[in-house]
Design a protein around this motif. Sequence first.
Motif, mmCIF file in Angstrom:
data_model
loop_
_atom_site.group_PDB
_atom_site.id
_atom_site.type_symbol
_atom_site.label_atom_id
_atom_site.label_comp_id
_atom_site.label_asym_id
_atom_site.label_seq_id
_atom_site.Cartn_x
_atom_site.Cartn_y
_atom_site.Cartn_z
ATOM 1 N N ARG A 115 0.950 -1.200 -0.007
ATOM 2 C CA ARG A 115 -0.147 0.097 -0.158
ATOM 3 C C ARG A 115 0.901 1.315 0.030
ATOM 4 N NH1 ARG A 115 -3.754 0.474 4.842
ATOM 5 N NH2 ARG A 115 -2.297 1.765 5.584
ATOM 6 N N ILE A 116 0.897 2.194 -0.817
ATOM 7 C CA ILE A 116 1.636 3.150 -1.298
ATOM 8 C C ILE A 116 0.695 4.557 -0.584
ATOM 9 C CG2 ILE A 116 2.434 5.030 -2.776
ATOM 10 C CD1 ILE A 116 3.277 2.294 -4.588
ATOM 11 N N ASN A 117 1.305 5.084 0.585
ATOM 12 C CA ASN A 117 0.738 6.484 1.000
ATOM 13 C C ASN A 117 1.094 7.816 0.286
ATOM 14 O OD1 ASN A 117 -0.680 4.548 2.810
ATOM 15 N ND2 ASN A 117 0.781 4.629 4.391
ATOM 16 N N SER A 118 2.288 7.803 -0.024
ATOM 17 C CA SER A 118 2.710 9.084 -0.459
ATOM 18 C C SER A 118 3.762 8.932 -1.890
ATOM 19 C CB SER A 118 3.587 10.019 0.679
ATOM 20 O OG SER A 118 4.630 9.068 1.067
ATOM 21 N N ALA A 119 4.002 9.790 -2.560
ATOM 22 C CA ALA A 119 4.924 9.787 -3.574
ATOM 23 C C ALA A 119 5.532 11.211 -3.738
ATOM 24 C CB ALA A 119 4.416 8.872 -4.823
ATOM 25 N N MET A 120 6.788 11.351 -3.840
ATOM 26 C CA MET A 120 7.413 12.829 -4.115
ATOM 27 C C MET A 120 8.583 12.660 -4.993
ATOM 28 S SD MET A 120 8.915 15.427 -1.413
ATOM 29 C CE MET A 120 10.797 14.368 -1.268
ATOM 30 N N LEU A 121 8.537 13.317 -6.221
ATOM 31 C CA LEU A 121 9.429 13.512 -7.023
ATOM 32 C C LEU A 121 10.266 14.964 -7.107
ATOM 33 C CD1 LEU A 121 10.567 12.400 -9.758
ATOM 34 C CD2 LEU A 121 8.973 13.826 -11.135
ATOM 35 N N GLY A 134 6.558 6.344 0.090
ATOM 36 C CA GLY A 134 6.079 5.811 1.493
ATOM 37 C C GLY A 134 4.807 5.058 1.502
ATOM 38 N N GLY A 135 4.832 4.104 2.284
ATOM 39 C CA GLY A 135 3.699 3.167 2.440
ATOM 40 C C GLY A 135 4.048 2.089 3.397
ATOM 41 N N ILE A 136 3.357 1.092 3.322
ATOM 42 C CA ILE A 136 2.929 0.031 4.096
ATOM 43 C C ILE A 136 3.124 -1.369 3.367
ATOM 44 C CG2 ILE A 136 1.883 -0.997 6.156
ATOM 45 C CD1 ILE A 136 0.573 1.570 6.893
ATOM 46 N N ALA A 137 4.128 -2.139 3.900
ATOM 47 C CA ALA A 137 4.119 -3.453 3.271
ATOM 48 C C ALA A 137 3.675 -4.462 4.321
ATOM 49 C CB ALA A 137 5.516 -3.901 2.895
ATOM 50 N N PRO A 138 2.749 -5.663 3.752
ATOM 51 C CA PRO A 138 2.282 -6.502 4.471
ATOM 52 C C PRO A 138 3.323 -7.386 5.120
ATOM 53 C CG PRO A 138 1.589 -7.103 2.590
ATOM 54 C CD PRO A 138 2.203 -5.889 2.166
#
Length: 183
Positions: A115-121, A134-138
Amino acid sequence: MSHIFHTLLPLHERKILRREYRFRLVIVLCFLISVAGIVGTGSLFPAFVHAVLAERDAENSLILLTKDKKGSTVADVERNLNANKALLVSLTDSTHGQDFSFVVQTIVGLRGPIRINSAMLAKMGTSTATVTIGGIAPTRDSLLAFKSRLESIASGHKVSFPVSVLAKSTNIQFSIQITTPLP
């Protein structure tokens, strides 16, 4: 049967009479055009008055804002405008062909169960760009598989994240940084 009109006026007098009629017709047309101009100008007058009053109201509001006892309103607006300007500059800054939506779409396509919560370029100088996800991996394995899929996108990409995120085995919060050379 043809109609023949007879007049008792001599030809010279008829020419003078026609010229007089044409002259009067031009005078009437000029009068009508001037009346239309006056009516048009008169119909614009209420809009002009409304615009002048709106300008005065805006100037009075501006004076009240600048004379505000707190003084924070103007400063807050200026800060927000500067922040928005910086955001617009960063969004319009070209990354030499790398489109942010394309990058995010590619990453989302590779995420799998993550699950991806944020992305920044971010553009780092003129030769590299950095994408931070940024995110959460199971699970730990799904995070490592995601890292491998990101590395396989193209050669020259450097994918890194802190090793400390691998300490947990489930529900791992992560932040991956992808550094790529610009074309």
